[in-house]
Design an enzyme around this catalytic site. Structure first.
Site, mmCIF file in Angstrom:
data_model
loop_
_atom_site.group_PDB
_atom_site.id
_atom_site.type_symbol
_atom_site.label_atom_id
_atom_site.label_comp_id
_atom_site.label_asym_id
_atom_site.label_seq_id
_atom_site.Cartn_x
_atom_site.Cartn_y
_atom_site.Cartn_z
ATOM 1 N N GLU A 12 0.828 -1.209 0.000
ATOM 2 C CA GLU A 12 0.000 0.000 0.000
ATOM 3 C C GLU A 12 0.862 1.258 0.000
ATOM 4 O O GLU A 12 0.473 2.282 -0.551
ATOM 5 C CB GLU A 12 -0.944 -0.008 1.202
ATOM 6 C CG GLU A 12 -1.975 -1.114 1.111
ATOM 7 C CD GLU A 12 -2.839 -1.212 2.350
ATOM 8 O OE1 GLU A 12 -4.068 -1.124 2.205
ATOM 9 O OE2 GLU A 12 -2.280 -1.372 3.458
ATOM 10 N N TYR A 44 -14.778 26.561 1.760
ATOM 11 C CA TYR A 44 -14.664 25.214 1.180
ATOM 12 C C TYR A 44 -13.285 24.962 0.590
ATOM 13 O O TYR A 44 -12.744 23.865 0.689
ATOM 14 C CB TYR A 44 -15.696 24.982 0.071
ATOM 15 C CG TYR A 44 -17.117 25.288 0.435
ATOM 16 C CD1 TYR A 44 -17.644 24.913 1.659
ATOM 17 C CD2 TYR A 44 -17.940 25.948 -0.461
ATOM 18 C CE1 TYR A 44 -18.970 25.200 1.984
ATOM 19 C CE2 TYR A 44 -19.259 26.238 -0.145
ATOM 20 C CZ TYR A 44 -19.763 25.862 1.075
ATOM 21 O OH TYR A 44 -21.063 26.145 1.384
ATOM 22 N N LYS A 72 -11.732 3.445 1.691
ATOM 23 C CA LYS A 72 -10.595 2.968 0.910
ATOM 24 C C LYS A 72 -11.154 2.002 -0.132
ATOM 25 O O LYS A 72 -11.766 0.990 0.217
ATOM 26 C CB LYS A 72 -9.585 2.248 1.782
ATOM 27 C CG LYS A 72 -8.385 1.711 0.997
ATOM 28 C CD LYS A 72 -7.514 0.789 1.815
ATOM 29 C CE LYS A 72 -6.661 1.560 2.774
ATOM 30 N NZ LYS A 72 -5.650 0.675 3.430
#
Length: 124
Positions: A21, A53, A98
């Protein structure tokens, strides 16, 4: 009190507990909702009286660039960053996904939801 949300924020990042990963990375999606008092922003049309934002996205992106092993830790750190930038925040709910985690089978995504203040009660 009002709610501010960013939904479906996507990143390619390198979070995870497995060595591959760290090399390959993965796709992550984040949904965020926070509660804050933005009455002055509504009544006076002032950006500085609410959550920007663009600034919110930038601080999330900066945190996504710092590798951690666990989604739980990543969610916690993102919320800590939000609270630091916007101390008037009353609550935050963050869901982090994920995509296609390395679990040895077909899994669309793994996910955690972290909430402030509920999950921060033991934080000192």
């Amino acid at each position: 009190m009002g709610k501010v949300s960013l939904e479906g924020i996507e990143f390619h990042a390198y979070h995870g507990a497995f060595p591959e990963e760290e090399i390959l990375g993965n796709r992550f999606t984040l949904d965020l909702e926070l509660t804050t008092d933005f009455f002055k922003a509504m009544s006076e049309d002032l950006l500085q009286e609410t959550v920007d934002y663009g600034k919110l996205y930038a601080l999330i992106k900066a945190r996504m660039d710092v590798r951690v092993k666990l989604l739980e830790r990543l969610g916690y750190l993102i919320i800590k960053d939000i609270l630091s930038a916007y101390p008037q925040t009353e609550s935050v709910t963050l869901t982090l996904k994920k995509h296609h985690p390395a679990l040895g089978g077909l899994v669309k995504f793994s996910a955690v939801t972290v909430k402030y203040p509920e999950d921060f009660q033991k934080d000192s």
